[in-house]
Design a protein around this motif. Structure first.
Motif, PDB file in Angstrom:
ATOM      1  N   GLN A  72       0.841  -1.186   0.000  1.00  0.00           N
ATOM      2  CA  GLN A  72       0.000   0.000   0.000  1.00  0.00           C
ATOM      3  C   GLN A  72       0.889   1.253   0.000  1.00  0.00           C
ATOM      4  N   SER A  73       0.246   2.389  -0.126  1.00  0.00           N
ATOM      5  CA  SER A  73       0.973   3.657  -0.055  1.00  0.00           C
ATOM      6  C   SER A  73       1.069   4.072   1.407  1.00  0.00           C
ATOM      7  N   LEU A  74       2.216   3.837   2.013  1.00  0.00           N
ATOM      8  CA  LEU A  74       2.409   4.134   3.426  1.00  0.00           C
ATOM      9  C   LEU A  74       3.427   5.256   3.577  1.00  0.00           C
ATOM     10  N   ARG A  75       3.248   6.041   4.639  1.00  0.00           N
ATOM     11  CA  ARG A  75       4.196   7.123   4.862  1.00  0.00           C
ATOM     12  C   ARG A  75       5.507   6.564   5.395  1.00  0.00           C
ATOM     13  N   LYS A  76       6.552   7.370   5.293  1.00  0.00           N
ATOM     14  CA  LYS A  76       7.859   6.942   5.778  1.00  0.00           C
ATOM     15  C   LYS A  76       7.796   6.648   7.275  1.00  0.00           C
ATOM     16  N   GLY A  77       8.643   5.725   7.709  1.00  0.00           N
ATOM     17  CA  GLY A  77       8.663   5.368   9.121  1.00  0.00           C
ATOM     18  C   GLY A  77       7.850   4.134   9.437  1.00  0.00           C
ATOM     19  N   THR A  78       7.243   3.509   8.414  1.00  0.00           N
ATOM     20  CA  THR A  78       6.443   2.314   8.668  1.00  0.00           C
ATOM     21  C   THR A  78       7.283   1.212   9.293  1.00  0.00           C
ATOM     22  N   ALA A  79       8.498   1.023   8.811  1.00  0.00           N
ATOM     23  CA  ALA A  79       9.346  -0.044   9.344  1.00  0.00           C
ATOM     24  C   ALA A  79       9.587   0.137  10.834  1.00  0.00           C
ATOM     25  N   THR A  80       9.864   1.361  11.263  1.00  0.00           N
ATOM     26  CA  THR A  80      10.126   1.583  12.684  1.00  0.00           C
ATOM     27  C   THR A  80       8.875   1.341  13.524  1.00  0.00           C
ATOM     28  N   ARG A  81       7.698   1.690  12.994  1.00  0.00           N
ATOM     29  CA  ARG A  81       6.472   1.447  13.748  1.00  0.00           C
ATOM     30  C   ARG A  81       6.166  -0.050  13.850  1.00  0.00           C
ATOM     31  N   LEU A  82       6.445  -0.800  12.778  1.00  0.00           N
ATOM     32  CA  LEU A  82       6.260  -2.249  12.838  1.00  0.00           C
ATOM     33  C   LEU A  82       7.236  -2.876  13.827  1.00  0.00           C
ATOM     34  N   ILE A  83       8.474  -2.417  13.815  1.00  0.00           N
ATOM     35  CA  ILE A  83       9.475  -2.949  14.740  1.00  0.00           C
ATOM     36  C   ILE A  83       9.113  -2.612  16.181  1.00  0.00           C
ATOM     37  N   ASP A  84       8.609  -1.397  16.413  1.00  0.00           N
ATOM     38  CA  ASP A  84       8.170  -1.033  17.761  1.00  0.00           C
ATOM     39  C   ASP A  84       7.065  -1.969  18.246  1.00  0.00           C
ATOM     40  N   ALA A  85       6.114  -2.275  17.356  1.00  0.00           N
ATOM     41  CA  ALA A  85       5.019  -3.177  17.729  1.00  0.00           C
ATOM     42  C   ALA A  85       5.551  -4.575  18.021  1.00  0.00           C
ATOM     43  N   LEU A  86       6.499  -5.034  17.214  1.00  0.00           N
ATOM     44  CA  LEU A  86       7.080  -6.353  17.430  1.00  0.00           C
ATOM     45  C   LEU A  86       7.865  -6.392  18.737  1.00  0.00           C
ATOM     46  N   ALA A  87       8.533  -5.287  19.094  1.00  0.00           N
ATOM     47  CA  ALA A  87       9.276  -5.229  20.359  1.00  0.00           C
ATOM     48  C   ALA A  87       8.331  -5.373  21.543  1.00  0.00           C
ATOM     49  N   VAL A  88       7.184  -4.703  21.501  1.00  0.00           N
ATOM     50  CA  VAL A  88       6.193  -4.825  22.572  1.00  0.00           C
ATOM     51  C   VAL A  88       5.695  -6.262  22.669  1.00  0.00           C
ATOM     52  N   LEU A  89       5.397  -6.871  21.521  1.00  0.00           N
ATOM     53  CA  LEU A  89       4.938  -8.259  21.515  1.00  0.00           C
ATOM     54  C   LEU A  89       5.985  -9.179  22.116  1.00  0.00           C
ATOM     55  N   LEU A  90       7.243  -9.001  21.728  1.00  0.00           N
ATOM     56  CA  LEU A  90       8.304  -9.881  22.217  1.00  0.00           C
ATOM     57  C   LEU A  90       8.494  -9.738  23.724  1.00  0.00           C
ATOM     58  N   VAL A  91       8.422  -8.516  24.232  1.00  0.00           N
ATOM     59  CA  VAL A  91       8.541  -8.308  25.679  1.00  0.00           C
ATOM     60  C   VAL A  91       7.398  -9.004  26.405  1.00  0.00           C
ATOM     61  N   ARG A  92       6.188  -8.852  25.900  1.00  0.00           N
ATOM     62  CA  ARG A  92       5.030  -9.492  26.540  1.00  0.00           C
ATOM     63  C   ARG A  92       5.185 -11.014  26.559  1.00  0.00           C
ATOM     64  N   LEU A  93       5.642 -11.580  25.446  1.00  0.00           N
ATOM     65  CA  LEU A  93       5.823 -13.025  25.383  1.00  0.00           C
ATOM     66  C   LEU A  93       6.916 -13.487  26.346  1.00  0.00           C
TER      67      LEU A  93
ATOM     68  N   PHE B 290       0.915   0.412  15.223  1.00  0.00           N
ATOM     69  CA  PHE B 290       0.478  -0.938  14.908  1.00  0.00           C
ATOM     70  C   PHE B 290       0.499  -1.780  16.169  1.00  0.00           C
ATOM     71  N   ALA B 291      -0.379  -2.787  16.203  1.00  0.00           N
ATOM     72  CA  ALA B 291      -0.352  -3.811  17.243  1.00  0.00           C
ATOM     73  C   ALA B 291       0.050  -5.116  16.578  1.00  0.00           C
ATOM     74  N   ALA B 292       0.945  -5.863  17.223  1.00  0.00           N
ATOM     75  CA  ALA B 292       1.503  -7.075  16.629  1.00  0.00           C
ATOM     76  C   ALA B 292       0.908  -8.319  17.278  1.00  0.00           C
ATOM     77  N   TYR B 293       0.710  -9.361  16.455  1.00  0.00           N
ATOM     78  CA  TYR B 293       0.139 -10.633  16.909  1.00  0.00           C
ATOM     79  C   TYR B 293       0.993 -11.783  16.394  1.00  0.00           C
ATOM     80  N   LEU B 294       1.317 -12.713  17.278  1.00  0.00           N
ATOM     81  CA  LEU B 294       2.074 -13.892  16.881  1.00  0.00           C
ATOM     82  C   LEU B 294       1.200 -14.783  16.010  1.00  0.00           C
ATOM     83  N   VAL B 295       1.762 -15.253  14.874  1.00  0.00           N
ATOM     84  CA  VAL B 295       0.985 -16.082  13.961  1.00  0.00           C
ATOM     85  C   VAL B 295       1.632 -17.448  13.749  1.00  0.00           C
ATOM     86  N   ASP B 296       2.860 -17.639  14.172  1.00  0.00           N
ATOM     87  CA  ASP B 296       3.568 -18.897  13.956  1.00  0.00           C
ATOM     88  C   ASP B 296       4.301 -19.261  15.239  1.00  0.00           C
ATOM     89  N   ALA B 297       3.855 -20.343  15.891  1.00  0.00           N
ATOM     90  CA  ALA B 297       4.430 -20.726  17.183  1.00  0.00           C
ATOM     91  C   ALA B 297       5.068 -22.107  17.144  1.00  0.00           C
TER      92      ALA B 297
END
Length: 416
Positions: free
Chosen positions: A119-140, A164-171
């Motif tokens: 999709q057409s996303l603004r710059k910084g999408t990668a950092t926002r996805l990584i931030d969401a993944l960091a929160v998920l990893l800490v919670r796990l 973004f909010a991240a969800y584990l899909v492969d365990a």
């Protein structure tokens, strides 16, 4: 061989699916055209009994193990896809054995990272996805789960008020333990860093990465964000006995990060001159639980934070800051939130979730007000947003028309 179906709430309609055919050969008429991420296994989406299910072809023992692991994670309240069934004992028309299938519920309004980048996303999408993944990893990790294959590819993302909010899909590689060692956590973190670097390189090779920085440099953010958050949630603090207010300050800082503290460990020195404080039980969702209590709205954390801010503005603008909070919240819900979300035409309701629509309307109103140099009524902002912005967005409840497996990939072995 007899077909075996394992499910907490089995749906007889599952037996109508063509289990005697390899998953990659299933007919198009039963499939749902949803975006798929990079996977080692064949994955298809099917519509069944009014729901969308993800079906992954995999060895029977691995399928059963992952099914139970996902059930355990859901019982712990972790953000993960919901397991639906395991189908084993499959044979083809010639009697040759076929792999089993793990069936999970499709997470509505979620997307794999490669579909987001289509999709057409603004710059910084990668950092926002990584931030969401960091929160998920800490919670796990706080729950004692070692992932073993941390990556953007093994995660689904849902919009959360601009983040973004991240969800584990492969365990399938994960393990649950009473507590993780520092070495186990660091191992997961290194896996994440390497995998994310490879995934961002693939996006860059395909011309999809908006970041101007080197993908390896961007991938280092998972390490930084993870350690910042882990430290904030687990570090022991020591302060003078005369500074007991700092206990409440610690709790407020954790609440600001979106975490509730259910239990603190307080220890005083023998002479009583200092206090050590360390959170023992930390649970995410502080703002979402507060909003749920006040309004009954069950939304994600950043969405809840944004809605609560608007609720406070409503209370201040109507001069009701001293009134009962639940009564004011009920009025805000009836006079502001519901008229806004219900103002979306039926043909556009699949674009975004109601809470995300409300957030975007608030953002749109701010831009309109800045341009006009005066306040803009929310109804006017809604009308303009629905007319000019919302129709151009993809239907994220069930995105069709793109298969992310077909996007360019530079190094498949980095996207395990």
């Amino acid at each position: 061989m007899a077909l075996e179906l394992t499910a907490a709430r089995p749906d007889p309609a599952l037996l109508d699916l063509p289990w005697r055919r390899p998953l990659e050969d299933w007919p198009e008429e039963i499939l749902a055209a949803l975006p798929r991420g990079i996977s080692r296994h064949v994955v298809r989406f099917v519509r069944l009994s009014g729901r969308v299910l993800a079906v992954k072809e995999i060895k029977a023992d691995i399928a059963r193990r992952e099914y139970e692991m996902l059930r355990d994670l859901r019982r712990l309240g972790m953000p993960a896809v919901e397991p639906f069934a395991v189908v084993s004992g499959r044979v083809d028309a010639d009697g040759e054995p076929l792999d089993a299938c793990l069936v999970t519920r499709h997470l509505q309004y979620s997307l794999p990272y490669r579909a987001l980048y289509s999709q057409s996303l603004r710059k910084g999408t990668a950092t926002r996805l990584i931030d969401a993944l960091a929160v998920l990893l800490v919670r796990l990790h706080l729950a004692g789960f070692w992932w073993g294959d941390v990556s953007l590819s093994n995660t689904l993302f849902r919009r959360d008020a601009g983040a973004f909010a991240a969800y584990l899909v492969d365990a399938e590689t994960g393990e649950l333990r009473p507590r993780l060692s520092n070495g186990q956590r660091e191992h997961d973190l290194e896996i994440a860093r390497v995998n994310i670097a490879g995934e961002l390189m693939d996006l860059d090779a395909g011309g999809l990465l908006q970041e101007e920085r080197d993908p390896v440099e961007v991938s280092e953010r998972i390490v930084t964000r993870y350690r910042e958050l882990w430290s904030a949630l687990t570090t022991e603090e020591t302060f003078a006995d005369t500074e007991r207010w700092r206990v409440d300050d610690r709790i407020r800082r954790l609440n600001k990060l979106g975490f509730d503290v259910d239990e603190l460990e307080l220890t005083t020195d023998v002479d009583g001159t200092s206090i050590r404080v360390q959170p023992k039980v930390v649970d995410s969702g502080h703002h979402s639980r507060r909003l749920l209590r006040l309004t009954g709205l069950d939304v994600r954390e950043n969405q809840a934070r944004r809605l609560l801010n608007d609720l406070e503005v409503f209370a201040a603008s109507t001069g009701r800051q001293g009134e009962d909070e639940e009564i004011v919240a009920h009025d805000w819900l009836a006079r502001v939130y519901e008229p806004t979300t219900r103002g979306v035409p039926r043909e556009l309701v699949a674009k975004l979730e109601p809470a995300e629509v409300f957030h975007e309307v608030l953002e749109h109103r701010w831009y309109m007000a800045e341009k006009a140099q005066h306040d803009v009524p929310i109804q006017l902002a809604l009308d303009d947003y629905v007319a000019r912005i919302l129709p151009g967005k993809p239907d994220e409840r069930a995105v069709v028309g793109i298969d992310t497996e077909e996007l360019p990939v530079l190094a498949d072995d980095s996207l395990r």
